[in-house]
Each structure stands twice: as C-alpha cells, then as structure tokens.
Design an enzyme around this catalytic site. Structure first.
Site, PDB file in Angstrom:
ATOM      1  N   LYS A 161       0.608  -1.223   0.138  1.00  0.00           N
ATOM      2  CA  LYS A 161      -0.143  -0.096  -0.136  1.00  0.00           C
ATOM      3  C   LYS A 161       0.632   1.282  -0.128  1.00  0.00           C
ATOM      4  O   LYS A 161       0.595   2.354  -0.703  1.00  0.00           O
ATOM      5  CB  LYS A 161      -0.836   0.143   1.178  1.00  0.00           C
ATOM      6  CG  LYS A 161      -2.185  -0.846   1.169  1.00  0.00           C
ATOM      7  CD  LYS A 161      -3.226  -0.308   2.186  1.00  0.00           C
ATOM      8  CE  LYS A 161      -2.806  -0.167   3.464  1.00  0.00           C
ATOM      9  NZ  LYS A 161      -2.441  -1.482   4.112  1.00  0.00           N
ATOM     10  N   ARG A 163     -10.851   1.724   7.992  1.00  0.00           N
ATOM     11  CA  ARG A 163     -10.165   0.225   8.266  1.00  0.00           C
ATOM     12  C   ARG A 163     -11.755  -0.544   9.142  1.00  0.00           C
ATOM     13  O   ARG A 163     -11.581  -1.960   9.159  1.00  0.00           O
ATOM     14  CB  ARG A 163      -9.163   0.083   9.325  1.00  0.00           C
ATOM     15  CG  ARG A 163      -7.965   0.677   8.864  1.00  0.00           C
ATOM     16  CD  ARG A 163      -6.976   0.217  10.038  1.00  0.00           C
ATOM     17  NE  ARG A 163      -5.661   0.258   9.375  1.00  0.00           N
ATOM     18  CZ  ARG A 163      -4.464  -0.054  10.022  1.00  0.00           C
ATOM     19  NH1 ARG A 163      -4.447  -0.398  11.018  1.00  0.00           N
ATOM     20  NH2 ARG A 163      -3.254   0.087   9.204  1.00  0.00           N
ATOM     21  N   ARG A 193      12.180 -10.185   4.504  1.00  0.00           N
ATOM     22  CA  ARG A 193      12.500  -8.590   5.086  1.00  0.00           C
ATOM     23  C   ARG A 193      13.891  -8.563   6.069  1.00  0.00           C
ATOM     24  O   ARG A 193      13.947  -9.146   6.669  1.00  0.00           O
ATOM     25  CB  ARG A 193      11.400  -7.953   5.697  1.00  0.00           C
ATOM     26  CG  ARG A 193      11.061  -6.687   5.057  1.00  0.00           C
ATOM     27  CD  ARG A 193       9.798  -5.911   5.808  1.00  0.00           C
ATOM     28  NE  ARG A 193       8.678  -5.857   4.803  1.00  0.00           N
ATOM     29  CZ  ARG A 193       7.428  -5.344   5.051  1.00  0.00           C
ATOM     30  NH1 ARG A 193       7.104  -5.050   6.220  1.00  0.00           N
ATOM     31  NH2 ARG A 193       6.554  -5.421   4.315  1.00  0.00           N
ATOM     32  N   ARG A 220      14.283  -9.383  12.114  1.00  0.00           N
ATOM     33  CA  ARG A 220      13.679  -9.474  13.161  1.00  0.00           C
ATOM     34  C   ARG A 220      12.281 -10.138  12.930  1.00  0.00           C
ATOM     35  O   ARG A 220      11.184  -9.742  13.268  1.00  0.00           O
ATOM     36  CB  ARG A 220      13.517  -8.066  13.587  1.00  0.00           C
ATOM     37  CG  ARG A 220      13.189  -7.083  12.497  1.00  0.00           C
ATOM     38  CD  ARG A 220      12.531  -5.747  12.820  1.00  0.00           C
ATOM     39  NE  ARG A 220      12.020  -5.475  11.696  1.00  0.00           N
ATOM     40  CZ  ARG A 220      10.986  -4.797  11.232  1.00  0.00           C
ATOM     41  NH1 ARG A 220      10.043  -4.818  12.518  1.00  0.00           N
ATOM     42  NH2 ARG A 220      10.530  -4.471  10.216  1.00  0.00           N
ATOM     43  N   ARG A 225      -2.282  -8.412  13.058  1.00  0.00           N
ATOM     44  CA  ARG A 225      -2.881  -7.535  12.308  1.00  0.00           C
ATOM     45  C   ARG A 225      -3.438  -7.834  11.141  1.00  0.00           C
ATOM     46  O   ARG A 225      -4.656  -7.270  10.478  1.00  0.00           O
ATOM     47  CB  ARG A 225      -1.616  -6.525  11.692  1.00  0.00           C
ATOM     48  CG  ARG A 225      -0.925  -5.635  12.701  1.00  0.00           C
ATOM     49  CD  ARG A 225       0.346  -5.089  12.452  1.00  0.00           C
ATOM     50  NE  ARG A 225       0.388  -4.169  11.311  1.00  0.00           N
ATOM     51  CZ  ARG A 225       1.350  -4.249  10.331  1.00  0.00           C
ATOM     52  NH1 ARG A 225       2.263  -5.116  10.495  1.00  0.00           N
ATOM     53  NH2 ARG A 225       1.194  -3.454   9.295  1.00  0.00           N
TER      54      ARG A 225
END
Ligand SMILES: [Zn+2]
Length: 212
Positions: free
Chosen positions: A16, A92, A126, A157, A168
């Site tokens: 996004k 949201r 990532r 991490r 989430r």
C-alpha cells in the site's frame, strides 16, 4: 469522470505504501497515511498519540472515534482537501467508512489483493541493515550482504514481525474486509492482484484511473 477522492485498501505488507506514493503523484492530491500520522502523534506525545499508543502496542485497531477525529481534523485543516484526497490505511472498519461517507465520499476504492501466504513470505524475507538502516527484501534467507551499502550487516527480526503480522492480519480479515461489500454495492471498488511486481500494480492503477 475525474477521480479526485481515492481510498487504498489492502492487508499489511500488501504494498500500500508504495502504491500510495504512486497514486499521490498520479492524481495530484494530498495523501493521508493514517498509520504514519498516528506514529507522528505518538512521537510528539500528543493526547491522541498517548491514547493510540496503548492499542497499537498490543497490535489492536485504534478505536473508530479516535481515528475519525484525527481524519476529520486533517481534512479540515486545508480547504484544498475538499477538492480531493488520497487516504491510505483508512477507513479500516465499517463504522469508519460510514462516518467518512457523511463528510466526503470517495470516487474510487482500490483494493490490493494478496493471499496470506505471500504476505508472510514477504515479511520473512524482509531484512534491516544495521549499517545504513535500509529495509530490504532478500532473495534467499541466507543473504547477509546489504544491496544498498554492500556491508554484510543484514539482520532479521522475523519472529517479532511475523507475530505482529498475524495479529494485524486477523484484525484486517475481521474488521476491514466488510468494506469490500460496502464499496462494491456503491459500484466504486476495483480489485488489483497485488502479488504482481510493484510496477505492474502501478500500471493497473493507471489503467483504472484512466478508464474510470
Ligand atoms: Zn546497508
């Protein structure tokens, strides 16, 4: 018709942010990233920031009223925003979408569609560079060399990141996906396959805007 009020929907890690930057340049309207604004309120230690911080640190959604107040004051602070805006990360929830509808109606809603497995893989790949502080995506999980500064200082991490992603994502599924039906019924929702490369996703966005 001319598109001037655009919403961007999509799960966490769906790209996004990248497409919001593309859209802002394309439609030439001010962009509000609610996540970014919340982080800045938290850093500044404002009342809104303090309240929001408790929810965010638990991976929970910030309550509708708090977000609505923040978005309303953003929309009202500059008269130019009555001509157009791009909202990234808002609404949201259905109550937020209904509240927005009473203030300023979106012309177009773009939804980035990426399956959960792909999102998890993106997060696992990532890395952060402890030398130049870039966030990068690696090709294989053994890679330690930073593609930006070439130091062998990439660190992962991923345990934390994957746990926070799961919370989430579950919130997204439960609270945000009802918006798809809501905006489909209004005839303004367009879905894009977000598993494609960022350039291809941007090209599809261009096409949608041109044909709208
Ligand atoms: Zn680096």
């Amino acid at each position: 018709m001319t598109v001037s009020r655009v919403l961007l929907l999509g799960p966490p890690a769906s790209g996004k942010g990248t497409q919001a930057r593309h859209l802002t340049a394309l439609v030439n309207v001010p962009c509000l990233g609610t996540g970014k604004l919340l982080r800045s309120e938290i850093e500044k230690g404002t009342e809104v920031g303090k309240q929001a911080e408790q929810f965010i640190s638990n991976g929970e959604y910030v309550p509708d009223q708090l977000i609505m107040d923040m978005v309303k004051s953003w929309l009202n602070e500059d008269p130019q925003k009555s001509d157009g805006w791009l909202l990234d990360g808002f609404p949201r929830t259905l109550p937020q979408a209904e509240a927005l509808q009473e203030i300023s109606q979106p012309d177009l809603v773009i939804a980035l569609d990426v399956p959960k497995e792909n999102l998890e893989r993106r997060i696992l790949m990532r890395r952060e560079c402890s030398s130049c502080h870039s966030t990068v995506a690696v090709e294989n999980s053994e890679q330690v060399e930073c593609p930006v500064c070439n130091a062998e200082t990439l660190t992962s991490r991923s345990d934390d990141a994957i746990e926070s992603f799961k919370v989430r994502y579950a919130n997204y599924k439960e609270l945000t996906t009802p918006l798809f039906d809501y905006y489909t019924a209004k005839g303004i929702l367009r879905n894009i396959d977000g598993t494609q490369s960022p350039d291809k996703v941007s090209a599809e966005i261009d096409q949608i805007i041109n044909q709208f």
